[in-house]
Motif scaffolding. Structure first.
Motif, PDB file in Angstrom:
ATOM      1  N   LEU A 150       9.932  -1.355   0.923  1.00  0.00           N
ATOM      2  CA  LEU A 150       9.030  -0.209   0.961  1.00  0.00           C
ATOM      3  C   LEU A 150       9.135   0.521   2.301  1.00  0.00           C
ATOM      4  O   LEU A 150       9.205   1.756   2.345  1.00  0.00           O
ATOM      5  CB  LEU A 150       7.594  -0.661   0.718  1.00  0.00           C
ATOM      6  CG  LEU A 150       6.511   0.419   0.833  1.00  0.00           C
ATOM      7  CD1 LEU A 150       6.763   1.551  -0.170  1.00  0.00           C
ATOM      8  CD2 LEU A 150       5.126  -0.183   0.625  1.00  0.00           C
ATOM      9  N   VAL A 151       9.156  -0.220   3.390  1.00  0.00           N
ATOM     10  CA  VAL A 151       9.258   0.395   4.713  1.00  0.00           C
ATOM     11  C   VAL A 151      10.584   1.137   4.864  1.00  0.00           C
ATOM     12  O   VAL A 151      10.619   2.276   5.370  1.00  0.00           O
ATOM     13  CB  VAL A 151       9.092  -0.668   5.819  1.00  0.00           C
ATOM     14  CG1 VAL A 151       9.491  -0.099   7.179  1.00  0.00           C
ATOM     15  CG2 VAL A 151       7.654  -1.157   5.858  1.00  0.00           C
ATOM     16  N   VAL A 152      11.670   0.543   4.422  1.00  0.00           N
ATOM     17  CA  VAL A 152      12.983   1.189   4.533  1.00  0.00           C
ATOM     18  C   VAL A 152      12.994   2.500   3.742  1.00  0.00           C
ATOM     19  O   VAL A 152      13.490   3.532   4.222  1.00  0.00           O
ATOM     20  CB  VAL A 152      14.094   0.243   4.041  1.00  0.00           C
ATOM     21  CG1 VAL A 152      15.414   0.995   3.874  1.00  0.00           C
ATOM     22  CG2 VAL A 152      14.269  -0.919   5.008  1.00  0.00           C
ATOM     23  N   ARG A 153      12.435   2.465   2.522  1.00  0.00           N
ATOM     24  CA  ARG A 153      12.409   3.681   1.716  1.00  0.00           C
ATOM     25  C   ARG A 153      11.516   4.743   2.358  1.00  0.00           C
ATOM     26  O   ARG A 153      11.849   5.936   2.377  1.00  0.00           O
ATOM     27  CB  ARG A 153      11.928   3.375   0.292  1.00  0.00           C
ATOM     28  CG  ARG A 153      12.127   4.559  -0.649  1.00  0.00           C
ATOM     29  CD  ARG A 153      11.972   4.196  -2.110  1.00  0.00           C
ATOM     30  NE  ARG A 153      10.566   4.066  -2.481  1.00  0.00           N
ATOM     31  CZ  ARG A 153       9.961   2.912  -2.708  1.00  0.00           C
ATOM     32  NH1 ARG A 153      10.646   1.778  -2.585  1.00  0.00           N
ATOM     33  NH2 ARG A 153       8.690   2.865  -3.043  1.00  0.00           N
ATOM     34  N   ALA A 154      10.371   4.333   2.906  1.00  0.00           N
ATOM     35  CA  ALA A 154       9.474   5.286   3.553  1.00  0.00           C
ATOM     36  C   ALA A 154      10.113   5.887   4.795  1.00  0.00           C
ATOM     37  O   ALA A 154       9.960   7.085   5.061  1.00  0.00           O
ATOM     38  CB  ALA A 154       8.152   4.604   3.892  1.00  0.00           C
ATOM     39  N   GLU A 155      10.812   5.082   5.573  1.00  0.00           N
ATOM     40  CA  GLU A 155      11.480   5.609   6.769  1.00  0.00           C
ATOM     41  C   GLU A 155      12.555   6.624   6.381  1.00  0.00           C
ATOM     42  O   GLU A 155      12.731   7.640   7.071  1.00  0.00           O
ATOM     43  CB  GLU A 155      12.075   4.469   7.577  1.00  0.00           C
ATOM     44  CG  GLU A 155      11.012   3.610   8.273  1.00  0.00           C
ATOM     45  CD  GLU A 155      11.582   2.397   8.975  1.00  0.00           C
ATOM     46  OE1 GLU A 155      10.893   1.852   9.854  1.00  0.00           O
ATOM     47  OE2 GLU A 155      12.720   1.984   8.634  1.00  0.00           O
ATOM     48  N   ARG A 156      13.242   6.368   5.279  1.00  0.00           N
ATOM     49  CA  ARG A 156      14.253   7.323   4.808  1.00  0.00           C
ATOM     50  C   ARG A 156      13.575   8.640   4.390  1.00  0.00           C
ATOM     51  O   ARG A 156      14.046   9.731   4.723  1.00  0.00           O
ATOM     52  CB  ARG A 156      15.031   6.724   3.639  1.00  0.00           C
ATOM     53  CG  ARG A 156      16.164   7.616   3.140  1.00  0.00           C
ATOM     54  CD  ARG A 156      17.062   6.877   2.164  1.00  0.00           C
ATOM     55  NE  ARG A 156      16.339   6.494   0.952  1.00  0.00           N
ATOM     56  CZ  ARG A 156      16.039   5.239   0.619  1.00  0.00           C
ATOM     57  NH1 ARG A 156      16.391   4.230   1.415  1.00  0.00           N
ATOM     58  NH2 ARG A 156      15.398   4.974  -0.508  1.00  0.00           N
ATOM     59  N   LYS A 157      12.455   8.530   3.686  1.00  0.00           N
ATOM     60  CA  LYS A 157      11.714   9.731   3.274  1.00  0.00           C
ATOM     61  C   LYS A 157      11.169  10.482   4.481  1.00  0.00           C
ATOM     62  O   LYS A 157      11.118  11.724   4.496  1.00  0.00           O
ATOM     63  CB  LYS A 157      10.558   9.331   2.356  1.00  0.00           C
ATOM     64  CG  LYS A 157      10.973   8.727   1.028  1.00  0.00           C
ATOM     65  CD  LYS A 157      11.345   9.780   0.023  1.00  0.00           C
ATOM     66  CE  LYS A 157      11.514   9.172  -1.364  1.00  0.00           C
ATOM     67  NZ  LYS A 157      11.864  10.188  -2.386  1.00  0.00           N
ATOM     68  N   LEU A 193       0.820  -1.207   0.000  1.00  0.00           N
ATOM     69  CA  LEU A 193       0.000   0.000   0.000  1.00  0.00           C
ATOM     70  C   LEU A 193       0.857   1.260   0.000  1.00  0.00           C
ATOM     71  O   LEU A 193       1.962   1.270   0.558  1.00  0.00           O
ATOM     72  CB  LEU A 193      -0.892   0.017   1.245  1.00  0.00           C
ATOM     73  CG  LEU A 193      -1.902  -1.116   1.368  1.00  0.00           C
ATOM     74  CD1 LEU A 193      -2.560  -1.078   2.744  1.00  0.00           C
ATOM     75  CD2 LEU A 193      -2.948  -1.036   0.260  1.00  0.00           C
ATOM     76  N   PRO A 194       0.345   2.353  -0.600  1.00  0.00           N
ATOM     77  CA  PRO A 194       1.034   3.642  -0.462  1.00  0.00           C
ATOM     78  C   PRO A 194       1.104   4.048   0.999  1.00  0.00           C
ATOM     79  O   PRO A 194       0.278   3.637   1.821  1.00  0.00           O
ATOM     80  CB  PRO A 194       0.133   4.606  -1.255  1.00  0.00           C
ATOM     81  CG  PRO A 194      -0.731   3.744  -2.113  1.00  0.00           C
ATOM     82  CD  PRO A 194      -0.895   2.452  -1.388  1.00  0.00           C
ATOM     83  N   ILE A 195       2.069   4.887   1.308  1.00  0.00           N
ATOM     84  CA  ILE A 195       2.264   5.380   2.673  1.00  0.00           C
ATOM     85  C   ILE A 195       2.225   6.898   2.640  1.00  0.00           C
ATOM     86  O   ILE A 195       2.996   7.531   1.904  1.00  0.00           O
ATOM     87  CB  ILE A 195       3.599   4.892   3.251  1.00  0.00           C
ATOM     88  CG1 ILE A 195       3.632   3.360   3.321  1.00  0.00           C
ATOM     89  CG2 ILE A 195       3.842   5.497   4.635  1.00  0.00           C
ATOM     90  CD1 ILE A 195       4.988   2.790   3.675  1.00  0.00           C
ATOM     91  N   GLU A 196       1.321   7.486   3.411  1.00  0.00           N
ATOM     92  CA  GLU A 196       1.296   8.933   3.562  1.00  0.00           C
ATOM     93  C   GLU A 196       2.010   9.283   4.859  1.00  0.00           C
ATOM     94  O   GLU A 196       1.664   8.764   5.927  1.00  0.00           O
ATOM     95  CB  GLU A 196      -0.125   9.482   3.582  1.00  0.00           C
ATOM     96  CG  GLU A 196      -0.150  11.013   3.646  1.00  0.00           C
ATOM     97  CD  GLU A 196      -1.535  11.610   3.522  1.00  0.00           C
ATOM     98  OE1 GLU A 196      -1.631  12.790   3.150  1.00  0.00           O
ATOM     99  OE2 GLU A 196      -2.516  10.902   3.810  1.00  0.00           O
TER     100      GLU A 196
END
Length: 249
Positions: free
Chosen positions: A207-214, A4-7
């Motif tokens: 996906l989680v790693v990339r979102a945490e970086r963002k 899922l997308p992450i906001e």
């Protein structure tokens, strides 16, 4: 249901106008809208927000283009999203989204069904003495009954309006950030948000790693411009509805 997308969201308080200037909105196009939330009339009379406490948000927006009515479940569980509502879809005038909602205070799942309306079409539903439930269409009603079968929408009242000023895709470092300021009932605050979409070759961990970086980049980009992030643990919807409930009690 796949990834899922992450906001990802952070809130700013204090000098909102100064924060908007520091974040580079001067001269950029903005959208100004008015927002109402529907709540249980009896609950509001007692200073409570029963729908919000049960994870249901009914939001009306007018101005700046088409009106829209959003029925949102937040927080919700994947197993709660039944039938056709187990996966996102678009079918004009409806958009159904399922996404993760990240803030400094936690991560939850959110599902929202948006129905676009012609400008002015929702005015009666949010007017004084109006019936917000009358604007809920058959598909949104089906969504609520399928995913929150115990919910009852008897005796709703519209709370607002909240003045919303939004700037889309503001460049901060290498991010494109949406900035939305809300003002109502003595509250003024600003939310900065980005969305991280799954890539075709992503697995859940990537996906989680990339979102945490963002998320770290968003925090750093806002702070790096001298803007202080809010430490209030409540999201803007709860803070606004709580304040409006107290006004209307």
């Amino acid at each position: 249901m796949g990834l899922l997308p992450i906001e990802i969201k952070v809130n700013v308080e204090g000098d909102v106008a100064g924060a908007l200037s520091a974040l580079g909105t001067s001269g950029r196009a903005m959208t100004v809208r008015r927002i109402w939330f529907a709540e249980d009339r009896d609950g509001i009379a007692a200073g409570r927000v029963p729908l919000l406490d049960s994870g249901v948000i009914l939001r009306f927006r007018t101005g700046g283009g088409p009106d829209d009515l959003t029925v949102k479940l937040r927080p919700c569980r994947r197993e709660q999203l039944a039938g056709r509502f187990s996966d996102p879809f678009e079918a004009e005038p409806f958009t159904y989204k399922i996404e993760e909602d990240w803030s400094p205070n936690g991560r939850v799942l959110a599902a929202s069904l948006v129905h676009d309306h012609a400008p002015g079409e929702l005015s009666d539903a949010v007017a004084s003495g109006g019936d917000p439930a009358a604007a809920i269409d058959a598909v949104q009603d089906q969504f609520l009954h399928a995913c929150t079968p115990s919910l009852r929408l008897d005796g709703l009242v519209a709370l607002g309006p909240v003045r919303s000023t939004k700037f889309d895709d503001v460049p901060l470092d290498d991010l494109n950030v949406d900035l939305e300021a809300w003002s109502v009932a003595g509250l003024d605050f600003l939310e900065a948000s980005i969305r991280v979409k799954p890539k075709d070759d992503d697995n859940a961990e990537e996906l989680v790693v990339r979102a945490e970086r963002k998320q770290r980049k968003l925090n750093d980009a806002v702070r790096g411009r001298g803007v202080t992030l809010s430490e209030n643990p409540e999201n803007k919807t709860r803070r606004v509805l709580t304040a409006l409930a107290q006004v209307h009690a």
